[in-house]
Structure formats: structure tokens, C-alpha cells
Scaffold this motif. Structure first.
Motif, PDB file in Angstrom:
ATOM      1  N   ASN A  81      71.189  31.442   5.836  1.00 31.37           N
ATOM      2  CA  ASN A  81      69.966  32.222   5.687  1.00 31.37           C
ATOM      3  C   ASN A  81      69.782  32.663   4.244  1.00 31.37           C
ATOM      4  N   LEU A  82      70.863  33.035   3.578  1.00 36.13           N
ATOM      5  CA  LEU A  82      70.789  33.413   2.173  1.00 36.13           C
ATOM      6  C   LEU A  82      70.366  32.218   1.322  1.00 36.13           C
ATOM      7  N   LEU A  83      70.948  31.069   1.575  1.00 36.41           N
ATOM      8  CA  LEU A  83      70.588  29.862   0.847  1.00 36.41           C
ATOM      9  C   LEU A  83      69.118  29.492   1.083  1.00 36.41           C
ATOM     10  N   THR A  84      68.666  29.598   2.314  1.00 38.28           N
ATOM     11  CA  THR A  84      67.269  29.309   2.625  1.00 38.28           C
ATOM     12  C   THR A  84      66.336  30.287   1.913  1.00 38.28           C
ATOM     13  N   ALA A  85      66.708  31.561   1.863  1.00 34.64           N
ATOM     14  CA  ALA A  85      65.881  32.555   1.175  1.00 34.64           C
ATOM     15  C   ALA A  85      65.800  32.276  -0.316  1.00 34.64           C
ATOM     16  N   ILE A  86      66.895  31.865  -0.928  1.00 33.07           N
ATOM     17  CA  ILE A  86      66.895  31.557  -2.359  1.00 33.07           C
ATOM     18  C   ILE A  86      66.007  30.345  -2.639  1.00 33.07           C
ATOM     19  N   ILE A  87      66.142  29.319  -1.834  1.00 36.22           N
ATOM     20  CA  ILE A  87      65.325  28.114  -2.028  1.00 36.22           C
ATOM     21  C   ILE A  87      63.850  28.439  -1.806  1.00 36.22           C
ATOM     22  N   TYR A  88      63.544  29.227  -0.781  1.00 31.72           N
ATOM     23  CA  TYR A  88      62.153  29.610  -0.512  1.00 31.72           C
ATOM     24  C   TYR A  88      61.579  30.412  -1.675  1.00 31.72           C
ATOM     25  N   ASN A  89      62.361  31.322  -2.222  1.00 27.85           N
ATOM     26  CA  ASN A  89      61.891  32.145  -3.327  1.00 27.85           C
ATOM     27  C   ASN A  89      61.591  31.286  -4.556  1.00 27.85           C
ATOM     28  N   GLN A  90      62.458  30.324  -4.844  1.00 27.54           N
ATOM     29  CA  GLN A  90      62.217  29.424  -5.967  1.00 27.54           C
ATOM     30  C   GLN A  90      60.982  28.558  -5.722  1.00 27.54           C
ATOM     31  N   PHE A  91      60.822  28.046  -4.523  1.00 27.52           N
ATOM     32  CA  PHE A  91      59.666  27.220  -4.206  1.00 27.52           C
ATOM     33  C   PHE A  91      58.392  28.035  -4.261  1.00 27.52           C
ATOM     34  N   ARG A  92      58.455  29.280  -3.814  1.00 27.56           N
ATOM     35  CA  ARG A  92      57.277  30.142  -3.851  1.00 27.56           C
ATOM     36  C   ARG A  92      56.796  30.346  -5.282  1.00 27.56           C
ATOM     37  N   GLY A  93      57.723  30.550  -6.221  1.00 26.46           N
ATOM     38  CA  GLY A  93      57.359  30.686  -7.629  1.00 26.46           C
ATOM     39  C   GLY A  93      56.732  29.411  -8.161  1.00 26.46           C
ATOM     40  N   TYR A  94      57.293  28.261  -7.800  1.00 24.09           N
ATOM     41  CA  TYR A  94      56.744  26.979  -8.226  1.00 24.09           C
ATOM     42  C   TYR A  94      55.354  26.779  -7.634  1.00 24.09           C
ATOM     43  N   LEU A  95      55.187  27.094  -6.365  1.00 26.06           N
ATOM     44  CA  LEU A  95      53.895  26.933  -5.702  1.00 26.06           C
ATOM     45  C   LEU A  95      52.851  27.853  -6.325  1.00 26.06           C
ATOM     46  N   LEU A  96      53.221  29.081  -6.639  1.00 25.90           N
ATOM     47  CA  LEU A  96      52.301  30.026  -7.263  1.00 25.90           C
ATOM     48  C   LEU A  96      51.837  29.504  -8.628  1.00 25.90           C
ATOM     49  N   MET A  97      52.773  28.999  -9.435  1.00 25.05           N
ATOM     50  CA  MET A  97      52.393  28.446 -10.737  1.00 25.05           C
ATOM     51  C   MET A  97      51.497  27.217 -10.568  1.00 25.05           C
ATOM     52  N   SER A  98      51.776  26.391  -9.597  1.00 21.37           N
ATOM     53  CA  SER A  98      50.976  25.196  -9.357  1.00 21.37           C
ATOM     54  C   SER A  98      49.553  25.562  -8.953  1.00 21.37           C
ATOM     55  N   VAL A  99      49.395  26.547  -8.085  1.00 17.85           N
ATOM     56  CA  VAL A  99      48.068  26.980  -7.649  1.00 17.85           C
ATOM     57  C   VAL A  99      47.314  27.616  -8.812  1.00 17.85           C
ATOM     58  N   GLN A 100      47.985  28.437  -9.613  1.00 17.56           N
ATOM     59  CA  GLN A 100      47.333  29.048 -10.771  1.00 17.56           C
ATOM     60  C   GLN A 100      46.865  27.989 -11.756  1.00 17.56           C
ATOM     61  N   THR A 101      47.695  26.995 -12.021  1.00 15.92           N
ATOM     62  CA  THR A 101      47.313  25.913 -12.925  1.00 15.92           C
ATOM     63  C   THR A 101      46.114  25.153 -12.376  1.00 15.92           C
ATOM     64  N   SER A 102      46.101  24.913 -11.092  1.00 18.14           N
ATOM     65  CA  SER A 102      44.988  24.207 -10.459  1.00 18.14           C
ATOM     66  C   SER A 102      43.697  25.004 -10.581  1.00 18.14           C
ATOM     67  N   ILE A 103      43.762  26.307 -10.390  1.00 20.39           N
ATOM     68  CA  ILE A 103      42.572  27.155 -10.495  1.00 20.39           C
ATOM     69  C   ILE A 103      42.051  27.175 -11.930  1.00 20.39           C
ATOM     70  N   ILE A 104      42.969  27.272 -12.891  1.00 18.29           N
ATOM     71  CA  ILE A 104      42.551  27.281 -14.302  1.00 18.29           C
ATOM     72  C   ILE A 104      41.885  25.952 -14.671  1.00 18.29           C
ATOM     73  N   ARG A 105      42.450  24.844 -14.236  1.00 12.79           N
ATOM     74  CA  ARG A 105      41.844  23.540 -14.521  1.00 12.79           C
ATOM     75  C   ARG A 105      40.474  23.411 -13.862  1.00 12.79           C
ATOM     76  N   ARG A 106      40.363  23.920 -12.671  1.00  7.40           N
ATOM     77  CA  ARG A 106      39.075  23.865 -11.964  1.00  7.40           C
ATOM     78  C   ARG A 106      38.028  24.676 -12.707  1.00  7.40           C
ATOM     79  N   ARG A 107      38.381  25.876 -13.167  1.00  6.45           N
ATOM     80  CA  ARG A 107      37.439  26.708 -13.926  1.00  6.45           C
ATOM     81  C   ARG A 107      37.011  26.028 -15.215  1.00  6.45           C
ATOM     82  N   LEU A 108      37.963  25.424 -15.931  1.00  4.27           N
ATOM     83  CA  LEU A 108      37.626  24.717 -17.160  1.00  4.27           C
ATOM     84  C   LEU A 108      36.700  23.537 -16.883  1.00  4.27           C
TER      85      LEU A 108
END
Length: 118
Positions: A73-100
């Protein structure tokens, strides 16, 4: 390391099967405990010690329960937390590109509509 201490080499060669197979050195010990943790081949690791003494099953059951419910469960939480950060950056980049892209398209359309040299 606990497995290496619990299943130490003895004078009787008949009792050394568990040590020889799974807990001979640190890498093989960690590999055997990882196999036990994933429960892929749980009986392969446990049966030789269980045949020697049934009390050894307490160690394997406790390690499996603690490892499965706490460590995994600890390992799953760490992996989820890292993926969540990656997903957040990916969505932000997508929104910025869309606005441009929208701004650039609006600028092109306004320049064509005004018939000016923008």
C-alpha cells in the motif's frame, strides 16, 4: 536479513535445505522474500521450512500480511503520488498549448477580417 537469521545454516545437512535454496546470501534472501511478498510462488518459499518445523509458518504468514497490507500500500501510494504530479503537469501543459493555439487562431482571424497588414 530476518530470513537469513531465522534460517541460518546448521550442522545437520538435512535441515539446511531452506538455507541453501532461499536464504544463502543477501540477494537470494531478498529475492525469496519478494517472491513471498508478491505471493506468486509463496508455497515454493514456505514449504521447505514448514516441512522442517510448523512454527516457521508464523514468520511467513506475518511477513506476507505485513508486506502485503503495509509495504504494498505504501509503494502504491508513492507511485500514485508521482503519477499524479506527472498527470497534473501534463494537463497544465495541454491547457497552456490550447490557450496559445486559440490566441494565435483568433489573431489570424482578426487580421483577415480587418484586411490590415497585421
Amino acid at each position: 536479513m530476518i530470513g537469513m537469521l531465522l534460517f541460518a545454516k546448521t550442522e545437520d545437512p538435512k535441515k539446511n535445505e531452506e538455507w541453501r535454496l532461499h536464504f544463502r546470501d543477501m540477494p537470494s534472501s531478498l529475492t525469496s522474500l519478494l517472491v513471498l511478498l508478491t505471493t506468486a510462488n509463496n508455497p515454493d518459499v514456505m514449504i521447505p521450512a514448514y516441512s522442517l518445523n510448523r512454527a516457521y509458518s508464523i514468520f511467513f504468514v506475518a511477513f506476507s500480511v505485513i508486506g502485503t497490507y503495509c509495504l504494498m500500500n505504501l509503494l502504491t501510494a508513492i507511485i500514485y503520488n508521482q503519477f499524479r504530479g506527472y498527470l497534473l503537469m501534463s494537463v497544465q501543459t495541454s491547457i497552456i498549448r490550447r490557450r496559445l493555439g486559440i490566441r494565435a487562431a483568433f489573431h489570424v482571424l482578426t487580421c483577415q477580417g480587418a484586411q490590415q497588414g497585421c
